[in-house]
Enzyme design. Structure first.
Site, mmCIF file in Angstrom:
data_model
loop_
_atom_site.group_PDB
_atom_site.id
_atom_site.type_symbol
_atom_site.label_atom_id
_atom_site.label_comp_id
_atom_site.label_asym_id
_atom_site.label_seq_id
_atom_site.Cartn_x
_atom_site.Cartn_y
_atom_site.Cartn_z
ATOM 1 N N GLY A 101 0.842 -1.192 0.000
ATOM 2 C CA GLY A 101 0.000 0.000 0.000
ATOM 3 C C GLY A 101 0.874 1.237 0.000
ATOM 4 O O GLY A 101 2.078 1.146 0.261
ATOM 5 N N GLU B 95 4.050 -11.135 -6.391
ATOM 6 C CA GLU B 95 2.921 -11.260 -7.327
ATOM 7 C C GLU B 95 3.217 -10.682 -8.703
ATOM 8 O O GLU B 95 2.481 -10.944 -9.649
ATOM 9 C CB GLU B 95 1.657 -10.602 -6.730
ATOM 10 C CG GLU B 95 1.696 -9.074 -6.577
ATOM 11 C CD GLU B 95 2.397 -8.585 -5.315
ATOM 12 O OE1 GLU B 95 3.186 -9.351 -4.733
ATOM 13 O OE2 GLU B 95 2.176 -7.423 -4.930
ATOM 14 N N LYS C 191 -11.412 -12.338 -15.737
ATOM 15 C CA LYS C 191 -11.689 -12.591 -17.158
ATOM 16 C C LYS C 191 -11.126 -13.934 -17.635
ATOM 17 O O LYS C 191 -11.785 -14.668 -18.367
ATOM 18 C CB LYS C 191 -11.054 -11.454 -17.972
ATOM 19 C CG LYS C 191 -11.496 -11.396 -19.399
ATOM 20 C CD LYS C 191 -12.768 -10.607 -19.502
ATOM 21 C CE LYS C 191 -13.179 -10.321 -20.904
ATOM 22 N NZ LYS C 191 -14.388 -9.486 -20.919
ATOM 23 N N SER D 140 -24.863 -9.299 -25.402
ATOM 24 C CA SER D 140 -24.259 -8.422 -26.401
ATOM 25 C C SER D 140 -23.465 -9.219 -27.424
ATOM 26 O O SER D 140 -22.991 -8.679 -28.408
ATOM 27 C CB SER D 140 -23.298 -7.461 -25.692
ATOM 28 O OG SER D 140 -22.202 -8.202 -25.168
ATOM 29 N N GLY D 141 -23.292 -10.523 -27.135
ATOM 30 C CA GLY D 141 -22.414 -11.317 -27.983
ATOM 31 C C GLY D 141 -21.014 -11.378 -27.398
ATOM 32 O O GLY D 141 -20.189 -12.158 -27.838
ATOM 33 N N GLY D 142 -20.756 -10.554 -26.390
ATOM 34 C CA GLY D 142 -19.459 -10.581 -25.703
ATOM 35 C C GLY D 142 -19.408 -11.769 -24.753
ATOM 36 O O GLY D 142 -20.440 -12.370 -24.422
ATOM 37 N N CYS E 245 5.393 -5.963 1.346
ATOM 38 C CA CYS E 245 5.724 -4.538 1.277
ATOM 39 C C CYS E 245 5.134 -3.774 2.474
ATOM 40 O O CYS E 245 5.583 -3.977 3.585
ATOM 41 C CB CYS E 245 5.286 -3.967 -0.080
ATOM 42 S SG CYS E 245 6.118 -2.422 -0.444
ATOM 43 N N TYR E 246 4.087 -2.961 2.277
ATOM 44 C CA TYR E 246 3.488 -2.273 3.428
ATOM 45 C C TYR E 246 3.019 -3.295 4.475
ATOM 46 O O TYR E 246 3.148 -3.074 5.679
ATOM 47 C CB TYR E 246 2.325 -1.392 2.961
ATOM 48 C CG TYR E 246 1.565 -0.716 4.074
ATOM 49 C CD1 TYR E 246 2.094 0.391 4.733
ATOM 50 C CD2 TYR E 246 0.313 -1.195 4.479
ATOM 51 C CE1 TYR E 246 1.400 1.006 5.766
ATOM 52 C CE2 TYR E 246 -0.394 -0.585 5.508
ATOM 53 C CZ TYR E 246 0.155 0.523 6.148
ATOM 54 O OH TYR E 246 -0.535 1.130 7.172
ATOM 55 N N HIS F 155 7.677 -7.738 -4.019
ATOM 56 C CA HIS F 155 6.346 -8.142 -4.511
ATOM 57 C C HIS F 155 6.436 -9.466 -5.267
ATOM 58 O O HIS F 155 6.811 -9.487 -6.444
ATOM 59 C CB HIS F 155 5.790 -7.064 -5.434
ATOM 60 C CG HIS F 155 5.405 -5.815 -4.705
ATOM 61 N ND1 HIS F 155 4.140 -5.611 -4.195
ATOM 62 C CD2 HIS F 155 6.127 -4.719 -4.376
ATOM 63 C CE1 HIS F 155 4.099 -4.442 -3.596
ATOM 64 N NE2 HIS F 155 5.291 -3.874 -3.686
ATOM 65 N N ASP G 165 -18.725 -12.102 -21.491
ATOM 66 C CA ASP G 165 -19.285 -12.054 -20.134
ATOM 67 C C ASP G 165 -20.791 -12.312 -20.141
ATOM 68 O O ASP G 165 -21.301 -13.125 -19.368
ATOM 69 C CB ASP G 165 -18.990 -10.705 -19.468
ATOM 70 C CG ASP G 165 -17.505 -10.401 -19.444
ATOM 71 O OD1 ASP G 165 -16.715 -11.348 -19.593
ATOM 72 O OD2 ASP G 165 -17.130 -9.223 -19.293
ATOM 73 N N SER G 166 -21.500 -11.609 -21.021
ATOM 74 C CA SER G 166 -22.958 -11.800 -21.028
ATOM 75 C C SER G 166 -23.317 -13.178 -21.605
ATOM 76 O O SER G 166 -24.296 -13.791 -21.176
ATOM 77 C CB SER G 166 -23.658 -10.679 -21.799
ATOM 78 O OG SER G 166 -23.212 -10.630 -23.132
#
Ligand code: XMP
Length: 507
Positions: free
Chosen positions: A53, A168, A363, A218-220, A80-81, A166, A222-223
């Site tokens: 942070g 990650e 995603k 929408s064709g994407g 870190c923090y 870090h 996610d939906s």
């Protein structure tokens, strides 16, 4: 399912910690640093990670977790923090130090558990202004850099660790191994986070809901995945509506309709509102106004559909985990279903509950589910596309000619990238068009035609982007095809501004 909780102290990398852990099949969730211990206990975590942070532990008002967290006696890793918090809390001393940003050589002093199998030294990513000057009693130094003498510390007895770097970020060599050592060996978490398990769980939960679901698609990806999961659970009690707003990629409306009708067998309605959208956009040049017009018209079509095809109790949305975190909405443990009203500017009277089965997912996890559910690769590997569609890829007023040019030229850009095996390697690629014209020579005649701007960018998250250094031969081919195959175009330009200061879309 075993779970690791990451307390978010505001680092730009906090999300990455969760992603890295989920990549080796352990479920990890980010929660605000001030979460109550009661709330934490509901998660029943196997271990806790404090993120980095921007604060300094000795500043007034610096973020600290609830004290009772330390009484939970869970394995703890501070990054870190988070490392400095642990040093401070257990009686060590943190001091302002020479800033250390970027890659440093971390020498491993003890490779017992946290740094097991890491070797003698690694390049580690540092980003800090404070450091541990004195480590707390009962702790020992297990790694150091030239500037940070206590870059990694451990209390093996209490399973508490602090690392200044870090693990990650990809720049830290073997960072994932370090996280694995903590999560798998210290916390003994099981690797039981699988997308197959997620699907079973989500379907079981959704199948218990009462009432009908309205799902805008929408064709994407996610939906589409949202609709498929809900369909698996409640079949035709869900109605999917797809709005063709006339601002889609070439032929996209037909491809989406075919995909839903042939592959998925969900209850699907396509509403062709292209003419209305284009009429509403007539004369509108301002980019934000275009977005407003498209948004309002979409709600209008959607509301009309709901009135005619209802009643609906639920509105399904493809909200993902980063959206949830970014909007600052906290949530109860494992809540697939959340009730609230008025999302996305829908009118009050619709009074729908919100169903968001993907709200715990990233995603790449949604892509995995898409694959399992049989979504064609062409769809789940497709580049992101803006909600207002070509309205933001056309500079100035949206006209039928400019729409056609943008659609055809973008198709050429996409096809050539696919042929060069580069489509999957770039973030977005399209051709935009505005009102500028330039003189060309076609045959023996001079012609005053449109200028098309090709934009291809590399990005990780769309927050920043760089223009892709496409091979000159490929650019030449794209330019030749666009000027030869699209009648009104005489010039092709390539956009070489990064974001910032430019943006990915021109409007
Ligand atoms: P910019 O142009 O801001 O775009 O660099 C960043 C990412 O967001 C997409 N984008 C939008 N998506 N509604 C959307 O749903 C919008 O109004 C919008 N504007 C930009 C863009 O395609 C890129 O991926």
């Amino acid at each position: 399912m075993d779970k690791i909780i990451v307390l978010d102290f505001g680092s730009q990398y906090s999300h990455l910690i969760c992603r890295r852990i989920r990549e080796f099949s352990v479920y990890a969730e980010l929660v605000p640093f001030d979460v109550s211990v009661e709330e934490l206990q509901k998660h029943n975590p196997k271990g806790i990670i404090f993120s980095g942070g921007p604060s300094s532990v000795y500043n007034l008002g610096a973020p600290v977790p609830e004290n009772k967290i330390y009484d939970m006696n869970l394995p703890l890793l501070g990054i870190c923090y988070g490392h400095q918090l642990i040093v401070n809390k257990f009686g060590g001393k943190v001091k302002r130090a020479n800033k250390e940003y970027g890659s440093s050589l971390l020498t491993i002093d003890s490779n017992d558990d946290l740094l097991n199998g890491i070797g003698e030294s690694i390049r580690a990513w540092m980003s800090h202004g404070d450091e541990a000057e004195q480590i707390p009693p009962g702790f020992r130094v297990i790694g150091h850099t030239e500037k940070a003498k206590a870059a990694a510390i451990a209390s093996y007895e209490r399973s508490i660790y602090g690392i200044q770097f870090h693990p990650e970020v990809v720049h830290t060599e073997q960072g994932t191994e370090i996280l694995k050592n903590f999560v798998l060996k210290v916390c003994r978490a099981k690797q039981d986070w699988t997308m197959e398990g997620f699907i079973d769980n989500a379907v079981e939960k959704i199948s218990k809901i009462k009432g009908n679901v309205l799902c805008g698609v929408s064709g994407g990806i996610d939906s589409t995945v949202t609709a498929l999961l809900i369909h698996k659970a409640i079949g035709n009690r869900q109605k999917c509506v797809f709005v063709n707003n006339g601002l889609l990629r070439l032929n996209e409306e037909n491809e989406i309709e075919e995909m839903f009708k042939n592959n998925f067998h969900v209850n699907f309605t396509s509403v062709n509102a292209a003419q209305t959208f284009l009429a509403k956009l007539k004369g509108v040049e301002d980019p934000e106004k275009k977005r407003m017009v498209v948004g309002e018209e979409f709600i209008h079509v959607f509301t009309e559909f709901a009135e005619k095809n209802g009643p609906f109790k639920w509105l399904a949305q493809g909200t993902l985990y980063p959206d949830v975190i970014e909007s600052g909405v906290s949530k109860g443990p494992a809540a697939v279903i959340k009730s609230h009203h008025n999302v996305g500017g829908l009118p009050d009277w619709l009074d729908l509950e919100i169903l968001e089965p993907l709200r715990d997912l990233y995603k790449d996890e949604v892509r995995k589910i898409a694959k399992i559910l049989g979504v064609p690769e062409k769809l789940y590997m497709r580049h992101p596309f803006p909600g207002p569609g070509l309205a933001v890829r056309i500079i100035g007023e949206v006209t039928p000619t400019k729409l056609q040019i943008s659609k055809m030229a973008s198709k050429i850009v996409e096809d050539e990238l696919i042929a060069a095996d580069l489509y999957g390697k770039v973030w977005q690629a399209y051709a935009a068009v505005g009102d500028d014209k330039a003189v060309g020579v076609v045959g023996d005649e001079r012609k005053y035609g449109n200028i098309v701007m090709v934009r291809v960018v590399d990005s990780i998250d769309a927050m920043t982007a760089d223009w892709t250094r496409l091979p000159h031969g490929l650019l030449e081919k794209i330019s030749n095809r666009i000027t030869n195959e699209i009648e009104d175009v005489t010039w092709v330009t390539y956009a070489i501004s990064s974001k910032p200061p430019a943006t990915i879309e021109p409007q």
